[in-house]
Structures are given as structure tokens and as C-alpha cells.
Motif scaffolding. Structure first.
Motif, PDB file in Angstrom:
ATOM      1  N   THR A  55      -4.050   7.678   0.815  1.00 58.29           N
ATOM      2  CA  THR A  55      -4.063   6.917   1.881  1.00 58.29           C
ATOM      3  C   THR A  55      -4.599   7.732   2.875  1.00 58.29           C
ATOM      4  N   ILE A  56      -5.470   7.118   4.167  1.00 59.97           N
ATOM      5  CA  ILE A  56      -6.014   7.062   5.399  1.00 59.97           C
ATOM      6  C   ILE A  56      -5.004   8.698   6.216  1.00 59.97           C
ATOM      7  N   GLU A  57      -3.779   7.790   6.532  1.00 63.03           N
ATOM      8  CA  GLU A  57      -2.957   8.297   7.212  1.00 63.03           C
ATOM      9  C   GLU A  57      -2.694   9.381   6.864  1.00 63.03           C
ATOM     10  N   ALA A  58      -2.509   9.350   5.251  1.00 64.45           N
ATOM     11  CA  ALA A  58      -1.893  11.076   5.500  1.00 64.45           C
ATOM     12  C   ALA A  58      -2.708  11.861   5.148  1.00 64.45           C
ATOM     13  N   LEU A  59      -4.161  11.845   4.855  1.00 60.96           N
ATOM     14  CA  LEU A  59      -5.416  12.441   4.711  1.00 60.96           C
ATOM     15  C   LEU A  59      -5.431  12.511   6.483  1.00 60.96           C
ATOM     16  N   ALA A  60      -5.131  11.982   6.796  1.00 62.49           N
ATOM     17  CA  ALA A  60      -5.320  12.074   8.799  1.00 62.49           C
ATOM     18  C   ALA A  60      -4.534  13.392   8.837  1.00 62.49           C
ATOM     19  N   ALA A  61      -3.899  13.540   8.099  1.00 59.85           N
ATOM     20  CA  ALA A  61      -1.875  13.914   8.870  1.00 59.85           C
ATOM     21  C   ALA A  61      -2.432  15.474   8.552  1.00 59.85           C
ATOM     22  N   LEU A  62      -2.551  15.543   6.706  1.00 62.44           N
ATOM     23  CA  LEU A  62      -2.616  17.294   5.712  1.00 62.44           C
ATOM     24  C   LEU A  62      -3.636  17.516   6.679  1.00 62.44           C
ATOM     25  N   LEU A  63      -5.698  17.237   7.250  1.00 68.36           N
ATOM     26  CA  LEU A  63      -6.310  17.540   7.771  1.00 68.36           C
ATOM     27  C   LEU A  63      -6.269  17.655   9.268  1.00 68.36           C
ATOM     28  N   ALA A  68     -10.732   8.319  12.501  1.00 62.91           N
ATOM     29  CA  ALA A  68     -11.772   7.604  12.637  1.00 62.91           C
ATOM     30  C   ALA A  68     -13.179   8.467  12.232  1.00 62.91           C
ATOM     31  N   ALA A  69     -12.695   9.616  11.283  1.00 63.12           N
ATOM     32  CA  ALA A  69     -13.338  10.802  11.372  1.00 63.12           C
ATOM     33  C   ALA A  69     -13.300  10.500  10.275  1.00 63.12           C
ATOM     34  N   THR A  70     -12.351   9.467   9.503  1.00 66.60           N
ATOM     35  CA  THR A  70     -12.603   9.405   7.985  1.00 66.60           C
ATOM     36  C   THR A  70     -13.120   8.413   7.459  1.00 66.60           C
ATOM     37  N   SER A  71     -13.576   7.946   6.353  1.00 64.43           N
ATOM     38  CA  SER A  71     -13.889   7.004   5.160  1.00 64.43           C
ATOM     39  C   SER A  71     -13.437   6.398   4.221  1.00 64.43           C
ATOM     40  N   LYS A  72     -12.613   5.013   4.386  1.00 66.82           N
ATOM     41  CA  LYS A  72     -12.316   4.481   3.529  1.00 66.82           C
ATOM     42  C   LYS A  72     -12.796   3.818   2.687  1.00 66.82           C
ATOM     43  N   ALA A  73     -12.869   4.192   0.965  1.00 70.12           N
ATOM     44  CA  ALA A  73     -13.789   3.972  -0.185  1.00 70.12           C
ATOM     45  C   ALA A  73     -13.427   2.162  -0.872  1.00 70.12           C
ATOM     46  N   MET A  74     -14.159   1.385  -0.436  1.00 74.43           N
ATOM     47  CA  MET A  74     -13.695   0.004  -0.724  1.00 74.43           C
ATOM     48  C   MET A  74     -14.305  -0.264  -2.245  1.00 74.43           C
ATOM     49  N   PRO A  75     -14.764   0.167  -2.800  1.00 69.80           N
ATOM     50  CA  PRO A  75     -15.062  -0.581  -4.357  1.00 69.80           C
ATOM     51  C   PRO A  75     -15.209  -1.989  -4.715  1.00 69.80           C
ATOM     52  N   VAL A  76     -16.781  -2.705  -5.151  1.00 75.27           N
ATOM     53  CA  VAL A  76     -16.055  -3.708  -5.014  1.00 75.27           C
ATOM     54  C   VAL A  76     -17.389  -3.743  -6.836  1.00 75.27           C
ATOM     55  N   VAL A  77     -17.300  -4.859  -7.472  1.00 72.27           N
ATOM     56  CA  VAL A  77     -17.893  -5.568  -8.404  1.00 72.27           C
ATOM     57  C   VAL A  77     -18.875  -6.899  -7.804  1.00 72.27           C
ATOM     58  N   ARG A  78     -19.950  -6.667  -8.204  1.00 73.93           N
ATOM     59  CA  ARG A  78     -20.897  -7.931  -7.928  1.00 73.93           C
ATOM     60  C   ARG A  78     -20.715  -8.804  -9.054  1.00 73.93           C
ATOM     61  N   ARG A  89     -15.267   2.805   8.178  1.00 72.83           N
ATOM     62  CA  ARG A  89     -13.721   3.777   8.876  1.00 72.83           C
ATOM     63  C   ARG A  89     -12.728   4.050   8.448  1.00 72.83           C
ATOM     64  N   GLY A  90     -11.605   5.339   8.794  1.00 75.88           N
ATOM     65  CA  GLY A  90     -11.004   5.093   7.986  1.00 75.88           C
ATOM     66  C   GLY A  90      -9.875   4.120   8.982  1.00 75.88           C
ATOM     67  N   ASP A  91     -10.162   3.857  10.594  1.00 71.29           N
ATOM     68  CA  ASP A  91      -8.761   3.046  11.287  1.00 71.29           C
ATOM     69  C   ASP A  91      -9.782   1.586  10.796  1.00 71.29           C
ATOM     70  N   ASP A  92     -10.413   1.091  10.216  1.00 72.66           N
ATOM     71  CA  ASP A  92     -10.893   0.474   9.637  1.00 72.66           C
ATOM     72  C   ASP A  92     -10.824  -0.431   8.808  1.00 72.66           C
ATOM     73  N   ARG A  93     -11.227  -2.215   8.497  1.00 69.73           N
ATOM     74  CA  ARG A  93     -10.656  -2.790   7.434  1.00 69.73           C
ATOM     75  C   ARG A  93     -12.356  -3.402   7.546  1.00 69.73           C
ATOM     76  N   LEU A  94     -12.458  -3.137   5.706  1.00 76.76           N
ATOM     77  CA  LEU A  94     -13.955  -3.883   5.545  1.00 76.76           C
ATOM     78  C   LEU A  94     -13.713  -6.128   5.476  1.00 76.76           C
TER      79      LEU A  94
END
Length: 353
Positions: A55-63, A68-78, A89-94
Motif C-alpha cells: 500500500t502507499i501508506e506502508a511504502l511512504a512510512a517505510l521510506l 505525493a512523491a510515490t506513484s500508484k499503479a492502476m493496471p486496466v484492460v482495454r 500520485r500516491g495521494d491521488d485517486r484515478l
């Protein structure tokens, strides 16, 4: 194009600027996020072990990073079955509607099996570096460096930079949120629940192709008709009016939508002469061209008043025992409540309207 009415309930979210120069549905609204706090710049992406940080929360806490300096990956299928990686951005929603518009196709979230086949990694560690498919990058990630998944379970990459480490289509695909500012003037964005009361859609030639519906231009050349859909929801308009003008226990219809112009509540259980006065006043108002509802039921006053609140006529007149004593009636609208001589009641109603 949507036409939205702010309300206490509804399925849409209206985004407006506090300064009044911008308004849009959340699905297409633009917002400027706060500036992130970036770590020191790197000359190349650096792997960092991040076990169990899906999760973004866990990643930001660990590092010890700003989300906002992390990225959130949202894979989708056409619709054609290909996998696309959307990054925000990690603090945003797609905002899926924005992404679908960029890709010009319908989309759905990728399954875990599709993710493993495309990235060679389980969800939680995905990133753009080394991914062979298309990447759509939100504008907020286009500048600066950020942390992204390394496409390897338990690992991320620091210092990932668009243009140097990967190529992507850059577009606004994030969902605005509280704290964003207006792209036009810098004012704070505000968010209100709203009801969609109407819309305009461009249908293009999707249906005219099927029916071979064409027209001839000035030169006699045949073209497919371009269609549009113009819709208004009468039920939604009424719902919006109730939400905007009513309160917890009453409906207060605007005059243009009210089922009646005036409701007369006759409290005649103690004396039938009261009903005679109420009927006479109702006849006067109808002669003046008003739609009048007369509550002549033999019911308790509280019940009549509660029902009148729910019916919501713009003006309510109460004729009761006191009318026989002082020759006046209570005239009430949404803004005032006054005692008016019976002989002047019709004129007063006209003035209030």
C-alpha cells in the motif's frame, strides 16, 4: 455536457471554485494538487527492498517519504484485451472516466492473472520501468522523480523519472480532491453533492450508420447524419427542487413547480361557519386565476398542518375559530407568517406571488 443542481443528495459531485469562475462534474473536473516534497534527485533509478509494502501508506512510512512523491499503479484492460498501466500520485485517486477518454475505449480493472502475465509481478509492486505496454501518466507525475514499483515482489524503485526512464502519454487522469486549487485562478475548490437534471450527448454517427440515415449537402454529396441526445429528467428536476428548497419536515415548492398556488386549511371541527368562510375565500382566489387546494377534512389541526407541509404549496392560509372573532386569517409563505383581514386576503396573496 451535464446540467447539475447542487443538492443534499444525489449521484454526482459538483466541483466549483470558491471565486465562482469554474464549475464541472467531478468526472471531468480539473484541480491543481499541492506541491510534493521530493527526496534528493538520483541520476538513475535505484532499487530498494520493500517487503510487505503493498500500500502507499506502508511504502511512504517505510521510506520516510511524502505520499505525493510515490506513484500508484492502476493496471486496466482495454476492450481489445491489452493491458495499460495508469499512474497517479500516491495521494491521488484515478478517475476512470478521464482515463477511458484518453484511451478512446472502454476499460476495466485488470485481474491478478492478467497483471502477473503483463508485469511478471503480483499487484502492489507495479511500475512503468521495463513494462512493455502503454503507460498513461497523470500530469502531476510528469515533473520530478517518484518512487514506483520495480515489477518484482518486495521491491520498489527510487528516483523514477518520466522521459528518462520510461515513456508515457501524459494526461489529467486524477480525481480532484479537497485541498486542490482552481486551474484558472488559484482559488480553493469546493465539492457539493448534486443531481444531474439534464444532459447533452454527442452520439455521432453510431446509430445513423446502422440505419443508413443520410442527407445531401449543397453539392448533392451524401453524408451520414450526426446525432445528438438532449435530455431533461422531470423527476430529477422535482427531486432537486425538494432538496434545495425543502427542509427536514416540509417541502417548499418554487411557484413554477408547485401543484397548487395556495392551500387553505380550514379548522372547522368546532363550527361549520369556519368552512363557509374558507370556501368563500377559495372561490375568490380561483376567480383570480389561482389553483387552490382546500383541506376541508374533519381531521385534527396537527394532521392538517403536517400534510400541508408535505404538499408544499407556496402560500398557506389558515381559517379557524379566531377568524370568526377578529375577521382575519393566517397567511404564510416560505419567508413570512402574518395575520391578514379576511377581506384583504386575496389581494395579499396576489402581492406575495
Amino acid at each position: 455536457v451535464d446540467f447539475l443542481a447542487p443538492s443534499g443528495s444525489g449521484e454526482n459531485m459538483l466541483v466549483t471554485c470558491e471565486r465562482g469562475d469554474y464549475a464541472a462534474d467531478l468526472e471531468i473536473a480539473l484541480g491543481v494538487p499541492r506541491a510534493p516534497s521530493f527526496p534528493e534527485r538520483l541520476d538513475a533509478p535505484a532499487e530498494v527492498e520493500t517487503p510487505g509494502t503493498t500500500t502507499i501508506e506502508a511504502l511512504a512510512a517505510l521510506l520516510d517519504l511524502d505520499e505525493a512523491a510515490t506513484s500508484k499503479a492502476m493496471p486496466v484492460v482495454r476492450e481489445d484485451g491489452t493491458v495499460v498501466l495508469a499512474l497517479v500520485r500516491g495521494d491521488d485517486r484515478l478517475e476512470e472516466a478521464k482515463l477511458a477518454a484518453v484511451l478512446h475505449t472502454g476499460i476495466r480493472p485488470a485481474t491478478e492473472d492478467e497483471i502477473k502475465a503483463a508485469f511478471g509481478s503480483p499487484p502492489g509492486y507495479l511500475g512503468p520501468v521495463g513494462f512493455a505496454g502503454d503507460v498513461v501518466l497523470d500530469e502531476a507525475l510528469a515533473e520530478g522523480q517518484f518512487v514506483a514499483g520495480a515489477n518484482r515482489s518486495g521491491w520498489h524503485l527510487r528516483g523514477v523519472e518520466h522521459g528518462r526512464d520510461f515513456q508515457a502519454t501524459v494526461a489529467d487522469i486524477r480525481q480532484p480532491k479537497e485541498g486542490d486549487t482552481c486551474a484558472l485562478c488559484g482559488g480553493a475548490l469546493q465539492f457539493q453533492t448534486a443531481i444531474e437534471v439534464g444532459h447533452i450527448f454527442k452520439l455521432g454517427t453510431r446509430y445513423t450508420e446502422s440505419f443508413n440515415a443520410t442527407f445531401l449537402d449543397e453539392e448533392g454529396k451524401e453524408h451520414l447524419i450526426v446525432m445528438g441526445s438532449y435530455g431533461i429528467g422531470p423527476g430529477r428536476v422535482l427531486a432537486a427542487a425538494v432538496e434545495q428548497h425543502g427542509n427536514e419536515g416540509a417541502i417548499q415548492w418554487p411557484a413554477a413547480l408547485a401543484p397548487y398556488d395556495v392551500e387553505i386549511v380550514s379548522l372547522h371541527s368546532a363550527d361549520p361557519e369556519i368552512l363557509v368562510r374558507a370556501e368563500g375565500l377559495g372561490a375568490q382566489l380561483e376567480t383570480a386565476g389561482l389553483d387552490v387546494l382546500l383541506d376541508d377534512r374533519d381531521s385534527r389541526p396537527g394532521e392538517k398542518f403536517a400534510d400541508a407541509d408535505l404538499i408544499g404549496a407556496p402560500i398557506r392560509i389558515t381559517v379557524g375559530k379566531k377568524t370568526l372573532e377578529d375577521g382575519a386569517v393566517d397567511v404564510r409563505n416560505h419567508a413570512s407568517d402574518e395575520r391578514v383581514p379576511l377581506a384583504e386576503a386575496a389581494a395579499r396573496v396576489e402581492a406575495l406571488r
